[in-house]
Design a protein around this motif. Structure first.
Motif, short mmCIF file in Angstrom:
data_model
loop_
_atom_site.label_atom_id
_atom_site.label_comp_id
_atom_site.label_asym_id
_atom_site.label_seq_id
_atom_site.Cartn_x
_atom_site.Cartn_y
_atom_site.Cartn_z
N ASN A 142 -0.13 2.96 6.44
CA ASN A 142 1.09 3.69 6.76
C ASN A 142 2.07 3.60 5.60
N ALA A 143 3.16 4.36 5.70
CA ALA A 143 4.13 4.46 4.61
C ALA A 143 5.33 3.53 4.78
N VAL A 144 5.29 2.63 5.74
CA VAL A 144 6.42 1.74 6.00
C VAL A 144 6.62 0.77 4.84
N VAL A 145 7.89 0.62 4.43
CA VAL A 145 8.24 -0.34 3.38
C VAL A 145 8.32 -1.72 3.99
N GLU A 146 7.39 -2.60 3.60
CA GLU A 146 7.32 -3.94 4.18
C GLU A 146 6.20 -4.71 3.51
N TYR A 147 6.13 -6.02 3.81
CA TYR A 147 4.96 -6.78 3.41
C TYR A 147 3.78 -6.34 4.27
N LYS A 148 2.70 -5.92 3.63
CA LYS A 148 1.46 -5.61 4.32
C LYS A 148 0.62 -6.89 4.34
#
Length: 321
Positions: A159-165
């Motif tokens: 997904n395109a969410v800005v976060e730690y994957k």
């Protein structure tokens, strides 16, 4: 708050009681890097100085052809405070995603313009490229390559969410430790090289060369302490699983103390940073419930740790907004 006195029970020598401890490893900057390939001209290029990773494809305006990239990251296992694999409960890798591009559009997950394109995601390969990255490591992670330990161990981003994957990599680090590996290493890539549409489909991550939000390994240990002489130890020091779990945004943490003692209840994130201290002081024996509000935090995995009379219990909880 209801409380009750709980009697202590004398236990025989050499009893073990579980504790929790954590460790955090950051990726090795000089071993983090990117290799890109242009299938039209057959030209490769490599960088180990960039502050970011960009797995995916794009268009090289200078050479006028498609280009696609794979990224590599490494963690120094000699920096572990405890390399006993039997004491490791869980290890999570975290790589910070700062943007996504689909058909040259920012904040859009890569769009692969081909049949089955919606089934291609960014994955990790477990590899061994040693103490330096070079162009020959381009195929490390491919089936049959001698540097491939495990190919496609799972999706790191979909997904395109800005976060730690994040991803659980416990199995692979335990294997590396058991095999005497100095480094734990991965290749990050898409399960497709390029769709040859001339448009950029890629993800932007922070690398070990970044000043902030570097890739990390968060290690949770189940340490044990041996009691070598008869000692009164409570069977009623207990930390319950938070409820609800997953939660949004409030959850309850319940615990039990056998007698008055110094108590500290702390929330921390996967990097090992303290998020909030909920309790810090003397408390009498009894049962307690504390609420934790994660309204100001991003979704993800967090740990809560209860310390009491040199005993520590750590549990995991999941915040979902």
């Amino acid at each position: 708050m209801e409380s009750k006195i709980i009697f202590l029970l004398v236990l025989p020598p050499c009893i073990l009681f579980s504790q929790g401890a954590t460790d955090t490893l950051w990726s090795v900057p000089q071993l983090d890097g990117t290799i890109c390939y242009r299938p039209g001209s057959g030209i490769f290029n490599m960088s180990t100085f960039s502050s970011g990773f960009s797995p995916g494809d794009g268009f090289d305006l200078i050479l006028g052809e498609e280009v696609f990239c794979r990224d590599y990251l490494a963690f120094d296992l000699s920096s572990l405070s405890n390399s006993d694999t039997s004491s490791i409960i869980e290890i999570i890798i975290g790589i910070y995603q700062i943007n996504a591009w689909g058909n040259d559009m920012p904040h859009t997950y890569p769009i692969w313009n081909m049949a089955g394109g919606d089934t291609h995601f960014c994955v990790l390969d477990h590899i061994d490229y040693g103490n330096s990255l070079d162009l020959g490591d381009w195929t490390a992670g491919d089936l049959g390559d001698p540097q491939t330990l495990h190919t496609n161990i799972g999706i790191i981003s979909d997904n395109a969410v800005v976060e730690y994957k994040t991803m659980d990599v416990t199995q692979y680090i335990k294997e590396d430790i058991a095999n005497g590996q100095i480094y734990n290493q991965y290749r990050m890539r898409f399960t497709i090289d390029t769709d040859f549409d001339g448009l950029g489909d890629l993800l932007d991550f922070r690398s070990g060369n970044s000043i902030v939000t570097k890739p990390y390994l968060a290690i949770l240990y189940n340490d044990t302490t041996t009691i070598t002489s008869p000692l009164q130890v409570s069977l009623n020091f207990h930390l319950k699983q938070n409820y609800p779990n997953p939660f949004n945004p409030v959850t309850t943490i319940a615990y039990m103390l056998p007698k008055t003692g110094k108590v500290e209840l702390t929330i921390f994130d996967l990097t090992g940073s303290t998020v909030q201290t909920l309790v810090n002081g003397l408390q009498p024996g009894g049962s307690y419930e504390v609420q934790f509000d994660g309204s100001n935090l991003s979704s993800g995995v967090y740990w809560y740790r209860l310390e009491y009379e040199r005993q520590i219990i750590t549990k995991k909880m999941i915040l979902i907004h």
